[in-house]
Design an enzyme around this catalytic site. Structure first.
Site, PDB file in Angstrom:
ATOM      1  N   SER A   1      -0.300 -52.610 -58.614  1.00 53.68           N
ATOM      2  CA  SER A   1      -0.551 -51.773 -57.444  1.00 53.68           C
ATOM      3  C   SER A   1       0.689 -50.964 -57.091  1.00 53.68           C
ATOM      4  O   SER A   1       1.141 -50.147 -57.880  1.00 53.68           O
ATOM      5  CB  SER A   1      -1.017 -52.658 -56.288  1.00 53.68           C
ATOM      6  OG  SER A   1      -1.478 -51.899 -55.213  1.00 53.68           O
TER       7      SER A   1
ATOM      8  N   ASP B   1     -12.037 -50.074 -59.476  1.00 54.26           N
ATOM      9  CA  ASP B   1     -10.851 -50.301 -58.653  1.00 54.26           C
ATOM     10  C   ASP B   1     -10.459 -48.986 -57.999  1.00 54.26           C
ATOM     11  O   ASP B   1      -9.999 -48.047 -58.654  1.00 54.26           O
ATOM     12  CB  ASP B   1      -9.713 -50.842 -59.522  1.00 54.26           C
ATOM     13  CG  ASP B   1      -8.473 -51.193 -58.709  1.00 54.26           C
ATOM     14  OD1 ASP B   1      -8.470 -50.953 -57.481  1.00 54.26           O
ATOM     15  OD2 ASP B   1      -7.508 -51.708 -59.297  1.00 54.26           O
TER      16      ASP B   1
ATOM     17  N   HIS C   1      -9.513 -55.214 -57.377  1.00 57.03           N
ATOM     18  CA  HIS C   1      -8.092 -54.885 -57.409  1.00 57.03           C
ATOM     19  C   HIS C   1      -7.208 -56.123 -57.520  1.00 57.03           C
ATOM     20  O   HIS C   1      -6.000 -55.994 -57.755  1.00 57.03           O
ATOM     21  CB  HIS C   1      -7.712 -54.091 -56.147  1.00 57.03           C
ATOM     22  CG  HIS C   1      -6.320 -53.548 -56.178  1.00 57.03           C
ATOM     23  ND1 HIS C   1      -5.903 -52.598 -57.092  1.00 57.03           N
ATOM     24  CD2 HIS C   1      -5.237 -53.836 -55.415  1.00 57.03           C
ATOM     25  CE1 HIS C   1      -4.619 -52.313 -56.886  1.00 57.03           C
ATOM     26  NE2 HIS C   1      -4.192 -53.051 -55.878  1.00 57.03           N
TER      27      HIS C   1
END
Length: 545
Positions: free
Chosen positions: A365, A423, A469
Site C-alpha cells: 500500500s 483492489d 487489499h
C-alpha cells in the site's frame, strides 16, 4: 501546515509408538504382512458404510450436501462426532448466524488493521450470501485442517537459485516467470511479504517505541535488521481536532514505518547467489499518513513548484505530493526517510564491498508507493549501486509517465506490482477517489502479477474491499496462484490462521465452522498463533512457502 482530520489444538492424531533411543536394542521380529483390506472410499457419498456413519454436527446455514461432505471428512480423519454447541433459549439460529455474518472486521481491529478501507468505504462484501457460496468439498476441508495445524505444513524446500537470481530479481522484467508463476519466484515473494507482515506486527505491538527500543526477529532468520526507518508528515493535527482518548501515536507526525535488513547467513548467500539488502516498508496506519495519501497533486521530485504548461508537464518527472512529503520530511528527533535509507544503503555497500549484492525494496500500500521513491533515489544518487528490485503489494499509482520512464531508463530498477483484482487502491493515485482534470495523468510502473480473490477456495467471491487489499489475503492468493485460468494450487502450504483471524467475515462459513471444531478461534486477536511479543521484541512466526 495545519489540517483538520475527520478520522475520529489441532485435531488429535492416532498415537505413534516410537522406540526408545537406547543402545543395542534388538529389532522386533518381522511379522507377516496381512493382505491389504480394500474398503470403499469414505469420500464416496454412495458408499454403504458412509450412509450408516454418524453425521457430523450440522452447520446452521449449510446445505445438506455440505453436511455430507463434512461427514465424509470426519470419517477420513477418524474424528469422533461432536455434540452440537448448546444454544441459549433466547437466541434463534438465524439470529446467531446474522451476528457472525454481519460483524465487520474493522470494528474489532480498528485502525490497527493495516490500511483499513472498511472504515472509510462501504463493505459490499457484507451482504447476505447464498448457499452456493458456502459449499465446500471434503478435499478442500481436509487441506484446511492441515493448514490449521501449526506443525503440519512444513516449509517447502528451497532450491538453489544462484544461477538464475538475476532473472528472479527482475532482469528481463520477469518475462516468462509470472503466468504461470515460477515456483522459486513464488517463494521469494512470500518471504518478502512476510517481511512486511513483520513490520506491521512490530509497529502495532510498539507504536510509540523509538529506534533504540524496537527489536525485530524476522520470519527468515538468515536476515538481520540493521536500521529502523521513520516517516514524518509535513502536516500536523490541530489541537481542536484531537479526541481525549485518541492514542498519541495515531496523530503524531513521525512514526516507525519499516526497517533495513541484510542477509548474514553465508549458506543463504550461497543459495541465492548474492548478498541481499532488503528495505521493508509498511502501509498506512496513522491519521496524518491518511491525510498525506489524500494529497494527490503531482509535484516535481525536488519538491518545488512547476508550471502547468504542456511541455513542462510532459518532460518533468512528477510524483504525488503526499508520498513525497512522507519521504523527504525530517522530524524533530529523526531524519527523513530518504536520509535514513541512503545512509544505510551506502554503509552496507561499503561493509560488503567486493561481494555480489542486490537491493530489494518491498512494501504494501503506502509502503509500496514509498518503495518506488526509494528505488529511484538509489539509482539516481549511488552510481555503483547494485541491481534494485521493487516488490509492490497492492501499491497505488505514484507518478506521471515521465517518472515511470525515469525508473526504466536508469537500467538498475525493476518493478513488480502484485495486484489483486478489485483492489481499489491499485486503481487510484493515492487513496483519493479521483483527481481534478489535468493534462498529465498518473501511470503505473513495472510488470504486473494479477491475482484474484475469487480463485481462493477459502474466501467468499463477494469479499469486501478491506479483504481485497489485506496483505495476508495477498500472500494467501500468491501461495495458491499457478496461472491465469488455472485452479488454486492443490498443495498450497501457507497457514490460513491469520487470514481467518483478520478476515473472518470474508471467509466461507464452512471454513470458519471447521476452524472452531479444530480448536482455532477465528475471533481471537490477529497476532494469536502467528506472532508473539517478548518485551520489546516482536517475533513473527515463520510461514510455510
Amino acid at each position: 501546515m495545519t489540517i483538520a482530520a475527520a478520522v475520529t489444538a489441532p485435531t488429535t492424531s492416532p498415537a505413534v509408538h516410537v522406540a526408545p533411543r537406547h543402545g543395542h536394542v534388538s529389532p522386533p521380529a518381522v511379522q507377516p504382512r496381512a493382505p491389504p483390506r480394500r474398503d470403499p472410499s469414505p469420500l464416496n457419498p454412495n458408499a454403504p458404510a458412509l450412509r450408516s456413519a454418524t453425521s457430523a454436527p450440522p452447520c446452521p446455514s449449510a446445505s445438506d450436501g455440505a453436511r455430507a461432505h463434512i461427514a465424509n471428512l470426519d470419517k477420513v480423519l477418524g474424528k469422533p462426532p461432536q455434540a452440537p454447541t448448546p444454544r441459549s433459549a433466547s437466541a434463534t439460529p438465524n439470529q446467531e448466524d446474522a451476528g457472525s455474518e454481519q460483524e465487520p472486521l474493522s470494528v474489532r481491529h480498528g485502525l490497527l488493521n493495516a490500511l483499513n478501507l472498511s472504515f472509510f468505504v462501504p463493505m459490499p462484501g457484507m451482504r447476505a450470501r447464498t448457499a452456493a457460496d458456502e459449499h465446500m468439498s471434503p478435499r478442500s476441508l481436509m487441506h484446511m485442517q492441515q493448514l490449521l495445524s501449526a506443525d503440519s505444513p512444513r516449509a517447502s524446500p528451497r532450491s538453489t537459485i544462484a544461477p538464475r537470481w538475476r532473472s528472479l530479481h527482475g532482469e528481463g522484467g520477469w518475462e516468462g516467470l509470472l503466468d504461470p508463476l515460477d515456483s522459486d519466484l513464488r517463494r521469494e515473494l512470500l518471504r518478502y511479504g512476510d517481511f512486511v507482515q513483520a513490520a506491521y506486527q512490530a509497529f502495532h505491538s510498539l507504536p510509540t517505541a523509538s529506534a533504540r527500543h524496537r527489536g525485530l526477529m524476522l520470519p527468515d532468520r538468515s536476515y538481520r535488521p540493521t536500521r529502523s526507518l521513520f516517516a514524518t508528515s509535513a502536516l500536523s493535527m490541530p489541537p481542536w481536532a484531537k479526541r481525549p482518548n485518541t492514542p498519541e501515536w495515531l496523530t503524531q507526525q513521525s512514526n516507525w514505518i519499516g526497517y533495513v535488513a541484510v542477509c548474514e547467513s553465508e549458506r543463504e548467500v550461497a543459495r541465492m547467489g548474492r548478498r541481499d539488502i532488503a528495505i521493508v516498508l509498511r502501509g498506512t496506519a496513522t491519521c496524518l499518513e491518511w491525510a498525506e495519501n489524500l494529497r494527490a497533486s503531482l509535484v516535481p521530485l525536488d519538491g518545488g513548484e512547476s508550471s502547468d504548461g504542456a511541455e513542462a508537464g510532459a518532460e518533468e518527472p512528477k510524483v504525488a505530493r503526499g508520498f513525497l512529503s512522507l519521504y523527504k520530511t525530517a522530524g524533530e528527533k529523526v531524519k527523513s526517510l530518504s536520509e535514513e535509507v541512503m545512509e544505510e544503503v551506502r554503509r552496507l555497500m561499503e561493509k560488503y564491498k567486493g561481494e555480489e549484492l542486490s537491493i530489494t525494496v518491498v512494501g504494501h500500500s503506502l509502503g509500496a508507493a514509498l518503495a518506488l521513491l526509494v528505488a529511484d533515489e538509489v539509482a539516481a544518487t549511488i552510481p555503483d549501486a547494485p541491481p534494485v528490485a521493487v516488490v509492490s503489494f497492492g501499491g497505488p499509482k505514484v507518478g506521471n509517465a515521465a517518472f515511470v520512464d525515469r525508473l526504466g531508463s536508469s537500467g538498475k530498477v525493476n518493478v513488480l506490482r502484485v495486484v489483486n483484482a478489485g483492489d481499489v487502491v491499485t486503481k487510484v493515485p493515492g487513496v483519493a477517489p479521483r483527481l481534478p482534470h489535468k493534462k498529465e495523468q498518473y501511470h503505473h510502473a513495472g510488470a504486473e502479477l494479477r491475482i484474484d480473490s475469487k480463485n481462493s477456495p477459502c474466501l467468499r467471491p463477494d469479499n469486501g474491499p478491506a479483504c481485497r487489499h489485506d496483505l495476508e489475503a495477498y500472500l494467501h492468493l500468491i501461495d495458491g496462484f499457478t496461472g491465469t485460468g488455472r485452479p488454486f494450487r492443490h498443495d498450497a502450504r501457507r497457514s490460513v490462521i491469520r487470514l481467518l483471524q483478520m478476515q473472518r467475515g470474508n471467509v466461507k462459513k464452512e471454513y470458519v465452522n471447521r476452524a472452531r471444531e479444530l480448536g482455532v478461534d477465528p475471533a481471537a486477536p490477529a497476532d494469536v498463533g502467528r506472532s508473539v511479543v517478548y518485551g520489546n521484541c516482536a517475533v513473527a512466526s515463520p510461514s510455510s512457502y
